[in-house]
Design a protein around this motif. Structure first.
Motif, short mmCIF file in Angstrom:
data_model
loop_
_atom_site.label_atom_id
_atom_site.label_comp_id
_atom_site.label_asym_id
_atom_site.label_seq_id
_atom_site.Cartn_x
_atom_site.Cartn_y
_atom_site.Cartn_z
N PRO A 127 80.04 -6.23 91.07
CA PRO A 127 79.70 -4.81 91.19
C PRO A 127 80.48 -4.13 92.31
CG PRO A 127 78.01 -6.18 92.17
CD PRO A 127 78.95 -7.12 91.51
N VAL A 128 80.71 -2.83 92.12
CA VAL A 128 81.30 -2.02 93.19
C VAL A 128 80.24 -1.82 94.27
CG1 VAL A 128 82.24 0.25 93.76
CG2 VAL A 128 82.85 -0.85 91.59
N THR A 129 80.57 -2.11 95.51
CA THR A 129 79.58 -2.04 96.60
C THR A 129 79.98 -1.06 97.69
OG1 THR A 129 80.60 -3.95 97.67
CG2 THR A 129 78.73 -4.38 96.19
N HIS A 130 80.89 -0.15 97.37
CA HIS A 130 81.26 0.88 98.35
C HIS A 130 81.59 2.17 97.59
CE1 HIS A 130 85.10 -0.86 96.97
NE2 HIS A 130 85.60 0.34 97.19
N GLY A 131 81.55 3.27 98.31
CA GLY A 131 81.88 4.55 97.72
C GLY A 131 80.73 5.17 96.95
N GLN A 132 81.05 6.19 96.17
CA GLN A 132 80.03 6.92 95.42
C GLN A 132 80.63 7.51 94.16
OE1 GLN A 132 79.10 9.71 98.56
NE2 GLN A 132 80.32 11.32 97.62
N TYR A 133 79.75 8.00 93.27
CA TYR A 133 80.16 8.61 92.01
C TYR A 133 79.35 9.88 91.80
CZ TYR A 133 80.75 9.30 86.97
OH TYR A 133 81.02 9.84 85.73
N ARG A 134 80.03 10.95 91.38
CA ARG A 134 79.34 12.21 91.12
C ARG A 134 79.11 12.34 89.62
NH1 ARG A 134 78.32 16.28 94.44
NH2 ARG A 134 79.79 15.44 95.98
N VAL A 135 77.84 12.55 89.23
CA VAL A 135 77.44 12.57 87.83
C VAL A 135 78.12 13.72 87.08
CG1 VAL A 135 75.49 12.82 86.24
CG2 VAL A 135 75.23 11.50 88.36
N ARG A 136 78.63 13.39 85.91
CA ARG A 136 79.24 14.38 85.01
C ARG A 136 78.37 14.57 83.77
NH1 ARG A 136 85.05 12.06 83.87
NH2 ARG A 136 83.81 10.16 83.65
N SER A 137 78.61 15.65 83.06
CA SER A 137 77.85 15.92 81.84
C SER A 137 78.07 14.78 80.85
CB SER A 137 78.30 17.25 81.23
OG SER A 137 77.58 17.53 80.07
N GLY A 138 76.99 14.31 80.24
CA GLY A 138 77.07 13.22 79.28
C GLY A 138 76.82 11.86 79.88
N ASP A 139 76.83 11.75 81.22
CA ASP A 139 76.57 10.47 81.87
C ASP A 139 75.12 10.04 81.68
OD1 ASP A 139 79.07 9.91 82.89
OD2 ASP A 139 78.70 10.89 84.81
N THR A 140 74.89 8.74 81.63
CA THR A 140 73.56 8.17 81.72
C THR A 140 73.56 7.18 82.86
OG1 THR A 140 73.97 6.28 80.27
CG2 THR A 140 73.29 8.35 79.21
N ARG A 178 75.29 6.52 94.84
CA ARG A 178 75.92 5.72 95.89
C ARG A 178 75.87 4.24 95.53
NH1 ARG A 178 76.71 9.24 99.97
NH2 ARG A 178 75.39 11.10 100.03
N PHE A 179 76.97 3.55 95.81
CA PHE A 179 77.06 2.11 95.57
C PHE A 179 76.90 1.30 96.85
CE2 PHE A 179 79.94 4.18 92.45
CZ PHE A 179 79.14 3.99 91.34
N SER A 180 77.06 1.94 98.01
CA SER A 180 76.92 1.24 99.28
C SER A 180 75.48 1.35 99.77
CB SER A 180 77.88 1.83 100.32
OG SER A 180 77.62 3.22 100.48
N GLY A 181 75.12 0.55 100.75
CA GLY A 181 73.77 0.59 101.30
C GLY A 181 73.24 -0.81 101.50
N SER A 182 71.97 -0.90 101.87
CA SER A 182 71.38 -2.20 102.16
C SER A 182 70.65 -2.74 100.96
CB SER A 182 70.39 -2.07 103.33
OG SER A 182 69.37 -1.15 103.00
N GLY A 183 70.32 -4.03 101.00
CA GLY A 183 69.57 -4.67 99.93
C GLY A 183 70.48 -5.40 98.96
N PRO A 184 69.93 -6.34 98.18
CA PRO A 184 70.73 -7.13 97.24
C PRO A 184 71.25 -6.29 96.08
CG PRO A 184 68.41 -7.52 96.87
CD PRO A 184 68.51 -6.67 98.11
N VAL A 185 72.38 -6.71 95.52
CA VAL A 185 72.97 -6.05 94.38
C VAL A 185 72.89 -6.99 93.19
CG1 VAL A 185 75.09 -5.12 93.40
CG2 VAL A 185 74.54 -4.69 95.80
N VAL A 186 72.35 -6.49 92.06
CA VAL A 186 72.24 -7.29 90.85
C VAL A 186 73.39 -6.93 89.92
CG1 VAL A 186 70.80 -7.89 88.89
CG2 VAL A 186 69.74 -7.30 91.08
N PRO A 187 74.33 -7.87 89.63
CA PRO A 187 75.44 -7.56 88.74
C PRO A 187 74.97 -7.27 87.33
CG PRO A 187 75.84 -9.58 89.99
CD PRO A 187 74.39 -9.23 90.15
#
Length: 272
Positions: free
Chosen positions: A56-69, A103-112
């Motif tokens: 999984p990507v664990t840094h950065g962020q993504y801005r939601v676009r129309s049609g995204d789920t 956001r993809f960064s932050g604390s806690g475990p990441v589940v692939p």
């Protein structure tokens, strides 16, 4: 676009009989060149169902676009949708909005994300915004499901063509039709439903109809399937609701296969 077939679907598909000349398992293996967005190809790396889960990507962020789920964003970045919802404090029913930052960064475990790419337990989440009408090039005409061609084919959905067929093996093997979430998707010709599920990575909720020993058609990225395997359907019968499963916007990806090989659907559909 390459894809993997889920283990459950693999065993189930082996039990289907498609008649002389073409097996369903072979057909599914040949279903490549999935939907494109705005005419540019989308690539999914081929890996067997037993391959390790994508990191999984664990840094950065993504801005939601129309049609995204939430699921489509999670799957593109290697996340389990539940973990991504928790990371961003998104409560049930997991609604996301255009412009919202994931956001993809932050604390806690990441589940692939699971390697099989199954969407069976994912929520149907939609963006809360009205998408602007798609402006297509002059060569792309709006489709319609009202008329039938001399060969017996009808348009699978109303909407604007946003991607055309390409004979190049790395590009689109069908056409993409833009539309609204939940609008009807219909059978382009009479036949038998030989597949209805989400086991093919890159196609989302998918329906495959066998029309004869020569022709089959495929309908991808649906929100909800309204037919079951083994069901006989008529041309123009509603088989699904348009959606955005397995892709980044609401659209129908439609393919016609002749003896297992992709052909240009516009050569078979009625002229508009």
């Amino acid at each position: 676009m390459n894809m993997a077939i889920g283990m459950n679907d693999r065993s189930r598909l082996r039990t289907l009989r498609l008649g002389a000349g073409l097996g369903l398992s072979l057909l599914l293996a040949q279903l490549v060149g999935c939907a494109t967005s705005g005419g540019t190809s989308e690539s999914i790396e081929a890996r067997p169902a037993s391959a390790p889960a994508r990191q999984p990507v664990t840094h950065g962020q993504y801005r939601v676009r129309s049609g995204d789920t939430l699921y489509s964003i999670a799957s593109r970045h290697g996340w389990d949708w539940r973990a991504l919802a928790e990371r961003n404090a998104i409560p049930a029913p997991y609604t996301i909005r255009v412009g919202q930052v994931i956001r993809f960064s932050g604390s806690g475990p990441v589940v692939p994300m699971a390697a099989s790419g199954s969407t069976a337990s994912a929520p149907v989440t939609t963006t809360r915004a009205t998408r602007s009408p798609v402006t297509a090039p002059a060569t792309m005409q709006p489709s319609g499901a009202a008329t039938v061609s001399s060969a017996g084919w009808t348009w699978p959905a109303n909407g604007q063509l946003i991607a055309l067929f390409s004979s190049n093996s790395s590009l689109n093997k069908g056409i993409d039709i833009a539309g609204e979430m939940g609008q009807p998707v219909v059978a382009a010709s009479a036949g038998n439903v030989v597949y209805a599920g989400s086991g093919l990575r890159g196609y989302g909720e998918l329906v495959i109809i066998k029309h004869s020993d020569t022709y089959v058609s495929a309908y991808g990225h649906n929100r909800r399937l309204l037919v079951r395997e083994g069901q006989q359907v008529k041309a123009g019968q509603t088989i699904a609701e348009m959606g955005a499963t397995g892709t980044d916007r609401v659209k129908l990806h439609f393919e016609i296969r002749r003896q297992g090989k992709p052909v240009d659907p516009l050569q078979y559909l009625p002229r508009r």
